[in-house]
Write a protein that holds these residues in place. Sequence first.
Motif, PDB file in Angstrom:
ATOM      1  N   ARG A 104      74.035  69.522  28.869  1.00  0.00           N
ATOM      2  CA  ARG A 104      73.530  70.848  29.561  1.00  0.00           C
ATOM      3  C   ARG A 104      72.899  70.084  30.866  1.00  0.00           C
ATOM      4  O   ARG A 104      72.395  71.269  31.643  1.00  0.00           O
ATOM      5  CB  ARG A 104      72.507  71.204  28.911  1.00  0.00           C
ATOM      6  N   ASP A 105      72.531  68.780  31.082  1.00  0.00           N
ATOM      7  CA  ASP A 105      72.109  68.481  32.248  1.00  0.00           C
ATOM      8  C   ASP A 105      70.425  68.888  32.054  1.00  0.00           C
ATOM      9  O   ASP A 105      69.937  69.229  33.397  1.00  0.00           O
ATOM     10  CB  ASP A 105      72.962  68.179  33.459  1.00  0.00           C
ATOM     11  N   ILE A 106      69.576  68.996  31.189  1.00  0.00           N
ATOM     12  CA  ILE A 106      68.378  69.429  31.496  1.00  0.00           C
ATOM     13  C   ILE A 106      66.647  68.502  31.281  1.00  0.00           C
ATOM     14  O   ILE A 106      65.942  69.043  31.935  1.00  0.00           O
ATOM     15  CB  ILE A 106      68.126  70.117  29.484  1.00  0.00           C
ATOM     16  N   TRP A 107      67.390  67.314  31.767  1.00  0.00           N
ATOM     17  CA  TRP A 107      66.391  66.011  32.285  1.00  0.00           C
ATOM     18  C   TRP A 107      66.950  66.385  33.364  1.00  0.00           C
ATOM     19  O   TRP A 107      68.082  65.811  33.983  1.00  0.00           O
ATOM     20  CB  TRP A 107      66.088  65.052  31.192  1.00  0.00           C
ATOM     21  N   LYS A 108      65.592  66.388  34.236  1.00  0.00           N
ATOM     22  CA  LYS A 108      66.552  66.330  36.099  1.00  0.00           C
ATOM     23  C   LYS A 108      65.442  65.044  36.448  1.00  0.00           C
ATOM     24  O   LYS A 108      64.127  65.265  35.894  1.00  0.00           O
ATOM     25  CB  LYS A 108      66.027  67.466  37.069  1.00  0.00           C
ATOM     26  N   ASN A 109      65.979  64.313  37.936  1.00  0.00           N
ATOM     27  CA  ASN A 109      64.531  63.585  38.453  1.00  0.00           C
ATOM     28  C   ASN A 109      64.923  64.207  39.906  1.00  0.00           C
ATOM     29  O   ASN A 109      65.687  64.539  40.013  1.00  0.00           O
ATOM     30  CB  ASN A 109      65.239  62.620  38.461  1.00  0.00           C
ATOM     31  N   ILE A 110      63.402  64.728  40.528  1.00  0.00           N
ATOM     32  CA  ILE A 110      63.329  65.014  42.158  1.00  0.00           C
ATOM     33  C   ILE A 110      62.787  63.861  42.009  1.00  0.00           C
ATOM     34  O   ILE A 110      61.810  63.459  41.862  1.00  0.00           O
ATOM     35  CB  ILE A 110      62.112  66.102  41.679  1.00  0.00           C
ATOM     36  N   PHE A 117      66.468  64.923  23.319  1.00  0.00           N
ATOM     37  CA  PHE A 117      66.920  64.711  24.815  1.00  0.00           C
ATOM     38  C   PHE A 117      68.099  63.315  24.884  1.00  0.00           C
ATOM     39  O   PHE A 117      68.494  62.982  26.228  1.00  0.00           O
ATOM     40  CB  PHE A 117      65.696  64.216  26.111  1.00  0.00           C
ATOM     41  N   ALA A 118      67.948  62.807  22.993  1.00  0.00           N
ATOM     42  CA  ALA A 118      68.850  61.960  23.158  1.00  0.00           C
ATOM     43  C   ALA A 118      70.202  62.732  22.770  1.00  0.00           C
ATOM     44  O   ALA A 118      71.571  62.341  22.761  1.00  0.00           O
ATOM     45  CB  ALA A 118      68.285  60.641  22.493  1.00  0.00           C
ATOM     46  N   HIS A 119      69.975  64.196  23.072  1.00  0.00           N
ATOM     47  CA  HIS A 119      70.990  64.785  21.957  1.00  0.00           C
ATOM     48  C   HIS A 119      72.695  64.897  22.845  1.00  0.00           C
ATOM     49  O   HIS A 119      72.150  65.567  23.878  1.00  0.00           O
ATOM     50  CB  HIS A 119      70.707  65.881  21.428  1.00  0.00           C
ATOM     51  N   ILE A 148      65.279  68.344  11.905  1.00  0.00           N
ATOM     52  CA  ILE A 148      64.771  68.909  12.721  1.00  0.00           C
ATOM     53  C   ILE A 148      64.276  67.486  13.617  1.00  0.00           C
ATOM     54  O   ILE A 148      64.217  65.926  13.574  1.00  0.00           O
ATOM     55  CB  ILE A 148      63.201  69.074  12.547  1.00  0.00           C
ATOM     56  N   GLN A 149      64.486  67.681  14.882  1.00  0.00           N
ATOM     57  CA  GLN A 149      63.677  66.571  15.464  1.00  0.00           C
ATOM     58  C   GLN A 149      62.431  66.084  16.503  1.00  0.00           C
ATOM     59  O   GLN A 149      62.611  67.033  16.923  1.00  0.00           O
ATOM     60  CB  GLN A 149      65.093  66.552  16.623  1.00  0.00           C
ATOM     61  N   THR A 150      62.619  64.368  16.834  1.00  0.00           N
ATOM     62  CA  THR A 150      61.596  64.812  18.107  1.00  0.00           C
ATOM     63  C   THR A 150      61.795  64.891  19.634  1.00  0.00           C
ATOM     64  O   THR A 150      62.930  64.951  19.239  1.00  0.00           O
ATOM     65  CB  THR A 150      60.730  63.264  17.221  1.00  0.00           C
TER      66      THR A 150
END
Length: 396
Positions: free
Chosen positions: A344-350, A336-338, A329-331
């Motif tokens: 899977r590149d789930i954090w994007k920056n626009i 996002f550090a997993h 069970i993760q915070t």
Amino acid sequence: MTRRAPLSGIRVLDLSRVLAGPWCTQNLADLGADVIKVERPKLGDDTRAWGPPYLKDENGEDTTEAAYYLSTNRNKRSIEIDLASPEGIKLVKELAKHCDILVENFKVGGLKQYGLDYESMKDEFPTLIYCSITGFGQTGPYAERPGYDFMIQGMGGLMSITGERDDLPGGGPQKAGVAVTDIITGMYASVAILAAIQERNHSGLGQHLDIALLDCHISMLANQNLNFMTSGQAPKRAGNAHQNVVPYQVFKTSDGFMIVAVGNDSQFRSYCTALGIPEYGTDPKYATNRARILNRSELIPSLEKIIATGERDAWIAKLEAVGVPCGPIQTIDQVFAHPQVIARDIWKNIPHPTGGTAPTTASPMHFSATPIQYKRSAPMLGEHTDEILKEILGKS
């Protein structure tokens, strides 16, 4: 050959705000539709003020863009229009002539005073797909009542099955940690719109889509509905345990918590072997899922006692080695550090107009030939007003 985005050429007039409607239109925007977000002058979408936290500018200072608003409005264009003025109403109708879809989440009858409800527009815009998202739908005794995610979670039954058992410490109703009713309603609305587009390809006509938070919420209860419908017994809160599968729950280890999700009898035997109690796997009291449900109160305390003696990651490694589904069970920061999430590149920056970039969570829809593009961060209020009026309506 360069292939276009799935909804390239489709234009959406978005009169919705807060979450359910914008979640729907963000899906459409991600798929390549041109989504025009109509907002109140000076105020805009309610969620623009739902902060902190706010987006930081290039100097690390707070902007006026709330994180909540950013989460559900990327890839759209914003135009400020005053619906309370005749000129504003005229502009919306002019834009509607150039749009395939209109999405709104006003209260039932709320747009009638402006002549922007479906009945008022259907003859003038016969090809328009008009999607109304409300708390309770267009019909029924509650139709005119406002509906909000939290109250629907309670009224729709989710909170009666979420939370620890009433007879245990901390027991009682509990809402989900995210507005799941709004999200699932936005998803159902997206699916309905895509189906209506396909149907229009055959008939050449639009139609009215009546999407209600309560309806979508009840539909989401899935097996819990059928547990009641087939047995006549309303399911109760079971904490982190599963109503229909055992063991399928959270276990406390010596240094944290983990989830074990034993989905069949073969996995249960492997699980018991890994725990050093292989005899449990063949014991008639536990050998089948049906038996484990009937004997849950005896089985689970024994398993809890064993799991509590070891460390979480050691148990996970041991169970994964024998094919038993399990995990920590993760915070959210740990999520996002997993490594899988990173891969899977789930954090994007626009890029964002305030300077620097705005983070966004990637769409889970993956296309091999026409991948989702992250062209725009959630727009500033009225950022594209002039652009839209010139480009679509040819105004000076």
